[in-house]
Design an enzyme around this catalytic site. Sequence first.
Site, mmCIF file in Angstrom:
data_model
loop_
_atom_site.group_PDB
_atom_site.id
_atom_site.type_symbol
_atom_site.label_atom_id
_atom_site.label_comp_id
_atom_site.label_asym_id
_atom_site.label_seq_id
_atom_site.Cartn_x
_atom_site.Cartn_y
_atom_site.Cartn_z
ATOM 1 N N ARG A 1 -41.020 -24.763 -47.140
ATOM 2 C CA ARG A 1 -39.990 -23.680 -47.479
ATOM 3 C C ARG A 1 -41.063 -22.884 -48.225
ATOM 4 N NH1 ARG A 1 -36.866 -27.753 -45.917
ATOM 5 N NH2 ARG A 1 -34.557 -27.208 -45.601
ATOM 6 N N ASP B 1 -33.601 -40.011 -44.522
ATOM 7 C CA ASP B 1 -34.980 -40.333 -44.519
ATOM 8 C C ASP B 1 -35.223 -41.544 -44.948
ATOM 9 O OD1 ASP B 1 -35.319 -38.064 -42.985
ATOM 10 O OD2 ASP B 1 -36.131 -36.845 -44.606
HETATM 11 C C1 S3P Z 1 -35.276 -32.079 -43.671
HETATM 12 C C2 S3P Z 1 -34.051 -32.001 -43.231
HETATM 13 C C3 S3P Z 1 -33.832 -33.275 -42.621
HETATM 14 C C4 S3P Z 1 -34.739 -34.583 -42.905
HETATM 15 C C5 S3P Z 1 -36.245 -34.123 -42.502
HETATM 16 C C6 S3P Z 1 -36.524 -32.814 -43.363
HETATM 17 C C7 S3P Z 1 -35.516 -30.491 -44.153
HETATM 18 O O1 S3P Z 1 -33.677 -33.095 -41.212
HETATM 19 O O2 S3P Z 1 -34.756 -35.388 -42.067
HETATM 20 O O3 S3P Z 1 -37.092 -34.928 -42.889
HETATM 21 O O4 S3P Z 1 -36.628 -30.327 -44.843
HETATM 22 O O5 S3P Z 1 -34.803 -29.612 -44.071
HETATM 23 P P1 S3P Z 1 -32.272 -32.674 -40.726
HETATM 24 O O6 S3P Z 1 -31.829 -31.446 -41.344
HETATM 25 O O7 S3P Z 1 -32.123 -32.466 -39.173
HETATM 26 O O8 S3P Z 1 -31.042 -33.828 -40.825
#
Ligand code: S3P
Length: 424
Positions: free
Chosen positions: A24, A312
């Site tokens: 981000r 995760d």
């Molecule tokens: C993330 C959101 C999660 C996570 C991924 C990173 C993020 O996925 O599993 O490793 O940085 O927004 P989802 O939002 O699809 O659950």
Amino acid sequence: MAITKVKSLKGEITVPGDKSISHRGVMFGAISEGITELTGFLDGADCRSTISCFKAMGIDITQEHDHVVIHGKGLKGLSAPSKMLDVGNSGTTTRLISGILAGQKFISSLNGDESIQKRPMGRIITPLTSMGAHIKSIKDNGCAPLEIGGAPLHAIHYDSPVASAQVKSCVLLAGLYADGVTSVTEPVISRNHTELMLKGFGADIKSEGLTASIVGGPRLIGQKITVPGDISSAAYFIVAGLICENADLLIKNVNTNPTRAGIIQVAKNMGGNIELLNERIVSGEPVADIHVSSSDLHGCEISGEIIPTLIDELPVIAVMAACASGTTTIKDAAELKVKESDRIATVTENLNNMGADITPTDDGMIIMGGESLHGTTIKTYKDHRIAMSFAIAGLVADGETSFDDEGCCVISYPNFFDTLKALS
Ligand code: S3P
């Protein structure tokens, strides 16, 4: 790489920067005016994919290890890439960048590796299309490669069927380019780094309960951000410290945002010796040092609202459950099937191969703890979290644990095995 049982595990470590925050920082910096400086950036393959995508759209980014400087060009300063953007293995890059690309006047396309080409993109195609975006799955299978952009956007309210920060962030980022207020309601709250960080860059963004909303057309200004350690990387050592004998670990400078820190609650629920020290706020995010030591763990149920806060970490939590007494039931986690691998299948296969007793279910797994584990060759399916979770299982298994391919750790934790080796 081969892992054998350890007799003790003691020390103090730091883990690499948070992956979600690093991605981000680069993206928001690129569409802000002026310089954004990130320290503690995760120098892993996923975040490098994000950097290379923005470089391909004319953004000047310099990187020295964990220090990254982004010369932002403002909301409308990206230029058309000359070729297809390469998102590598990164779902976060794919889904968040799609929100930004949807708002551009130019048409672009993106693609990634074999795993990315299987991950569901219908979840972003649906809301972006209802904002007026041009976005299509080039093979018409709901997956990457995608073609995006070139159409004006309007604000929407989106009721997301999944608790996904990637979907929420994608829609909010597209909302930057839409007239009016774009909002997203989730069934359960997912990680809120986008909301916290975009506010710091000057966006008019709010969260109320399960709804996040953003006003289109702001002026975003570059920021200095200190990226804390990633709790998803700390998770391997949290579990190692709890399941190994004679263990005492201090994991310093870890992001403990409540939308991410479910593993801490689960470790406590299972009887783990875990405490947070030196709690503080860094760049708007909660941070602490985490102290863990050898524990007598017992099983528990993990379901409902806590799931997105530890999604995760579930592979390594499954390893912890296999080392606990009694039964652990993981429910409401069908999202595991659409991660870098189908983690219900890959966790079950590898843990059972090590002698554990796990039954997969439609939305999770049932783990009967207490079986002693033995080493085997782990099938990683090129999934970084599978490789690292099973390296931790190897610390308590009889015999040798090896991997068909542990190179995938570079996605989120390039020096994972060095840290593990130094401790044990
Ligand atoms: C993330 C959101 C999660 C996570 C991924 C990173 C993020 O996925 O599993 O490793 O940085 O927004 P989802 O939002 O699809 O659950």
